[in-house]
Write a protein that holds these residues in place. Structure first.
Motif, PDB file in Angstrom:
ATOM      1  N   UNK A  21       0.910  -1.308  -0.023  1.00 53.64           N
ATOM      2  CA  UNK A  21      -0.067   0.046   0.016  1.00 53.64           C
ATOM      3  C   UNK A  21       0.649   1.211   0.004  1.00 53.64           C
ATOM      4  N   UNK A  22       2.184   1.106  -0.068  1.00 51.81           N
ATOM      5  CA  UNK A  22       2.953   2.168  -0.226  1.00 51.81           C
ATOM      6  C   UNK A  22       3.416   2.880   1.162  1.00 51.81           C
ATOM      7  N   UNK A  23       3.949   4.211   1.009  1.00 50.24           N
ATOM      8  CA  UNK A  23       4.238   4.795   2.135  1.00 50.24           C
ATOM      9  C   UNK A  23       3.346   5.381   3.159  1.00 50.24           C
ATOM     10  N   UNK A  24       2.008   5.661   2.697  1.00 49.37           N
ATOM     11  CA  UNK A  24       1.021   6.016   3.799  1.00 49.37           C
ATOM     12  C   UNK A  24       0.536   4.900   4.669  1.00 49.37           C
ATOM     13  N   UNK A  25       0.493   3.486   3.968  1.00 54.45           N
ATOM     14  CA  UNK A  25       0.199   2.480   4.691  1.00 54.45           C
ATOM     15  C   UNK A  25       1.334   2.186   5.623  1.00 54.45           C
ATOM     16  N   UNK A  26       2.437   2.208   5.272  1.00 53.13           N
ATOM     17  CA  UNK A  26       3.446   2.087   6.051  1.00 53.13           C
ATOM     18  C   UNK A  26       3.445   2.947   7.219  1.00 53.13           C
ATOM     19  N   UNK A  27       3.245   4.118   7.013  1.00 54.70           N
ATOM     20  CA  UNK A  27       3.184   5.288   8.038  1.00 54.70           C
ATOM     21  C   UNK A  27       2.053   4.782   9.060  1.00 54.70           C
ATOM     22  N   UNK A  28       0.903   4.504   8.681  1.00 52.93           N
ATOM     23  CA  UNK A  28      -0.068   4.026   9.720  1.00 52.93           C
ATOM     24  C   UNK A  28       0.201   2.662  10.337  1.00 52.93           C
ATOM     25  N   UNK A  29       0.895   1.836   9.748  1.00 57.70           N
ATOM     26  CA  UNK A  29       1.158   0.866  10.598  1.00 57.70           C
ATOM     27  C   UNK A  29       2.411   1.105  11.644  1.00 57.70           C
ATOM     28  N   UNK A  30       3.286   2.046  11.035  1.00 61.48           N
ATOM     29  CA  UNK A  30       4.401   2.437  11.924  1.00 61.48           C
ATOM     30  C   UNK A  30       3.952   3.141  13.065  1.00 61.48           C
ATOM     31  N   UNK A  31       3.091   3.946  13.015  1.00 61.60           N
ATOM     32  CA  UNK A  31       2.493   4.909  13.969  1.00 61.60           C
ATOM     33  C   UNK A  31       1.759   3.740  15.149  1.00 61.60           C
ATOM     34  N   UNK A  32       0.958   2.795  14.277  1.00 59.23           N
ATOM     35  CA  UNK A  32       0.346   1.887  15.435  1.00 59.23           C
ATOM     36  C   UNK A  32       1.340   1.076  16.126  1.00 59.23           C
ATOM     37  N   UNK A  33       2.338   0.728  15.571  1.00 58.07           N
ATOM     38  CA  UNK A  33       3.241   0.029  16.331  1.00 58.07           C
ATOM     39  C   UNK A  33       4.164   0.568  17.526  1.00 58.07           C
ATOM     40  N   UNK A  34       4.614   1.932  17.186  1.00 61.07           N
ATOM     41  CA  UNK A  34       5.383   2.764  18.081  1.00 61.07           C
ATOM     42  C   UNK A  34       4.400   3.237  19.141  1.00 61.07           C
ATOM     43  N   UNK A  35       3.022   3.660  18.752  1.00 55.05           N
ATOM     44  CA  UNK A  35       2.224   4.230  19.699  1.00 55.05           C
ATOM     45  C   UNK A  35       1.764   3.189  20.898  1.00 55.05           C
ATOM     46  N   UNK A  36       1.740   1.685  20.560  1.00 50.78           N
ATOM     47  CA  UNK A  36       1.118   0.792  21.271  1.00 50.78           C
ATOM     48  C   UNK A  36       2.478   0.482  22.235  1.00 50.78           C
ATOM     49  N   UNK A  37       3.802   0.603  21.929  1.00 49.83           N
ATOM     50  CA  UNK A  37       4.669   0.183  22.697  1.00 49.83           C
ATOM     51  C   UNK A  37       4.990   1.585  23.674  1.00 49.83           C
ATOM     52  N   UNK A  38       5.100   2.714  23.115  1.00 47.87           N
ATOM     53  CA  UNK A  38       5.152   3.863  24.147  1.00 47.87           C
ATOM     54  C   UNK A  38       4.071   3.968  25.079  1.00 47.87           C
ATOM     55  N   UNK A  39       2.787   3.683  24.557  1.00 44.79           N
ATOM     56  CA  UNK A  39       1.748   3.800  25.464  1.00 44.79           C
ATOM     57  C   UNK A  39       1.965   2.985  26.807  1.00 44.79           C
ATOM     58  N   UNK A  40       2.387   1.519  26.403  1.00 37.84           N
ATOM     59  CA  UNK A  40       2.642   0.659  27.342  1.00 37.84           C
ATOM     60  C   UNK A  40       3.794   1.082  28.410  1.00 37.84           C
ATOM     61  N   UNK A  41       4.747   1.517  27.835  1.00 40.06           N
ATOM     62  CA  UNK A  41       6.028   2.220  28.600  1.00 40.06           C
ATOM     63  C   UNK A  41       5.558   3.292  29.505  1.00 40.06           C
ATOM     64  N   UNK A  42       4.762   4.274  28.839  1.00 37.61           N
ATOM     65  CA  UNK A  42       4.600   5.360  29.539  1.00 37.61           C
ATOM     66  C   UNK A  42       3.281   4.826  30.815  1.00 37.61           C
ATOM     67  N   UNK A  43       2.662   3.781  30.601  1.00 31.08           N
ATOM     68  CA  UNK A  43       1.705   3.260  31.492  1.00 31.08           C
ATOM     69  C   UNK A  43       2.244   2.708  32.746  1.00 31.08           C
ATOM     70  N   UNK A  44       3.702   2.288  32.499  1.00 25.07           N
ATOM     71  CA  UNK A  44       4.207   1.311  33.432  1.00 25.07           C
ATOM     72  C   UNK A  44       5.120   2.106  34.414  1.00 25.07           C
ATOM     73  N   UNK A  45       5.317   1.758  35.706  1.00 21.43           N
ATOM     74  CA  UNK A  45       6.365   2.398  36.301  1.00 21.43           C
ATOM     75  C   UNK A  45       7.861   1.469  36.616  1.00 21.43           C
TER      76      UNK A  45
END
Lengths: 369, 369
Positions: free
Chosen positions: A260-284
């Motif tokens: 799907x090209x770079x737009x699809x990549x950007x959406x997937x990359x955003x989901x991946x990184x946001x999931x990980x950052x959200x988990x980290x930020x919610x953890x102590x």
């Protein structure tokens, strides 16, 4: 054993798309019915030229490259380009702006200084490289031949999410670790270069995209094979190019188009990184020091509240098939690189492991509030 | 289709050992049980370091390298080294001897001249590059920092079968097209360099072997990643090396050892080239212009008594699975490259085709007497 259970979080060379590896494997002894391996193909022959032309076309299409931008496939990595940029882009009495945003921009600056006066227009040093230097404090030199940024700091986990306004000075970007991870406003750039070993292909290849009007005769000291002008004029065939690396990059470009090209990549990359950052930020138990607005979507840098457990974390993760999570040697801590080819399932597996590791080490409580 | 019926006579990139391609194919998705492709392996990790160390050890063993010689795997090809040699080996006011034996030494000379005064100690121009320049006429400069030869002229089909006496001046050899094809009297050399795409591995890698005492600080203009001294001091890890190319070279080194090493290669290469030269010399349809004593065992250059049939020869050969027999564009005629990986059966098939082609075109008679 390269099964769904193994995820490679290396900062590069790093994970490649399975489909690309399988295709490369399938045709390794007979590439495109030529009777030859890609490793055996003369670069002057029709078979290889078709491969190189297709790779170039697919790249142009992916990035939306206007006709006044040229594409070069050069041997070596971005570190080589650190030296070649000033010799190719500036007159011998020229000077350049560099923005110091972390480990890799410091390397680029140190090498450029061997050739020309460098104005460090801004530096993240005062923030301990936990954020990009504040735009208001950039001190651009209107006489600079170019302004250099490192669009994604692989070791520090920072990225530009908006491009800076360089006030007419050509913007030159080391995009080694985020090129092809998102759509680009290409006309904002004078030059983009990227070592291949993150989102493009194998180590030992660098992509240089340059706007026509910036091509000039390289300095006399510049090896002729590394003159952008000479390579553009000879259609990137001044000497034998890294043929197999170009072939593999071409397979990646086709894979990106199929996804799907770079737009699809950007959406997937955003989901991946946001999931990980959200988990980290919610953890102590885990923490990420980078300013939220400047966080990289490619390289998630984090650390443990109990740093003495870092080696144990890396070792246990490895035993579970989660490979190469140690931070860059110069920075320490932990790092999960989430390049295009990292599936979302890899991030889910990493988060599950991190939760279990935190639980085992007794500080799994989510922050209150 | 990469069957016994297909033989690739390209001058490079050219034929690779089938066993190497098969092994590379087998482990392309999981290299040495790491769970990663070689393309995905971090170069700082243990898995890749084992691969690189093994490649280096196998090479040292094959060549019989004394401890005072260092091995570097650098990105790019021999053309890049044409520029890097003077910047790495000479003081800025230094000068060098070069012997002009054909197409590739002329390229090396032209590039070196951009950096230092070059004394062309001898030239084959007066012989139309059909023989090496006569030893008695070499005019060596006792103040030269090195004397450069091209040990095998890929385009012209010439090779040194005895090394020249350079009277104490370090001998620097471009061995791109004959390195590893025969045993070497290594202590006669100061520096050997070789683009990989003939007998070593993929295009985009160059091997540099340098004697300790010749290491010095490179010129300020030399890109740091291409400083021999810096790369030696950092164990070839100043920056990301071309990891997969090193891996493939390592597979070739192991293959060479399994085949009996460089002595066995030399014997096989002699048989292959002698069979083809003998056939050509006995024919009045084919001819080889090179002086017998200087003929290359890697690149057999020849032509037809009826040059207008050249394109037809190449096309018919191709249809029979005998690929890439055209001569170098700058030289013309025909060329059969017989690198280590070309089996003797390939040469037999070529000779059979040549005999049939000559018969079809009516001049198949062997010379009388």
């Amino acid at each position: 054993m390269h099964a769904s259970a193994v995820y490679n979080f290396a900062a590069g060379p790093g994970v490649m798309p399975q489909e690309v590896l399988l295709e490369a494997q399938r045709e390794l002894l007979d590439c495109r019915r030529s009777g030859m391996s890609i490793l055996e193909m003369p670069f002057t022959g029709e078979a290889f030229q078709d491969i190189a032309d297709q790779a170039r076309r697919d790249l142009r299409e992916l990035v939306g490259l206007p006709p006044n931008y040229r594409v070069l496939f050069l041997p070596g990595g971005a570190s080589t380009q650190f030296s070649l940029l000033p010799m190719n882009l500036l007159p011998p009495d020229g000077r350049a702006d560099y923005v110091d945003s972390g480990h890799w921009s410091r390397k680029a600056i140190a090498e450029a200084r061997r050739y020309v006066p460098v104005n460090v227009a801004a530096s993240g040093a005062r923030y301990g490289y936990r954020r990009l230097p504040c735009r208001r404090h950039w001190r651009l030199d209107p006489g600079a031949g170019y302004c250099h940024i490192t669009s994604n700091e692989t070791a520090d986990g920072l990225a530009y999410h908006r491009l800076p306004d360089t006030r007419g000075v050509p913007l030159v970007a080391d995009m080694t670790s985020d090129f092809l991870s998102r759509p680009l406003d290409i006309e904002r750039f004078g030059v983009i270069y990227a070592g291949a070993q993150k989102n493009i292909g194998p180590a030992g290849l660098t992509l240089v995209i340059i706007r026509d009007d910036l091509l000039r005769a390289a300095w006399p000291a510049c090896p002729t094979a590394f003159s952008y002008r000479v390579q553009v004029d000879s259609d990137n065939r001044f000497n034998t190019p890294p043929t197999q690396a170009i072939y593999l990059a071409g397979l990646v470009f086709r894979w990106l188009r199929s996804q799907g090209g770079l737009g699809a990549m950007a959406a997937r990359n955003r989901r991946k990184s946001e999931a990980l950052y959200a988990f980290i930020d919610a953890s102590d138990f885990y923490a990420c020091a980078q300013r939220v607005a400047d966080r990289s979507r490619m390289n998630v840098c984090f650390h443990l509240a109990v740093p003495s457990l870092t080696a144990e974390f890396v070792a246990q993760a490895r035993r579970q098939g989660l490979l190469n999570l140690q931070g860059h040697a110069a920075v320490g801590g932990l790092r999960a690189s989430l390049y295009n080819a990292m599936p979302e399932a890899g991030v889910e597996a990493l988060i599950a492991f991190m939760a279990a590791f935190a639980a085992r080490h007794g500080r799994s409580r989510r922050r209150c509030g």
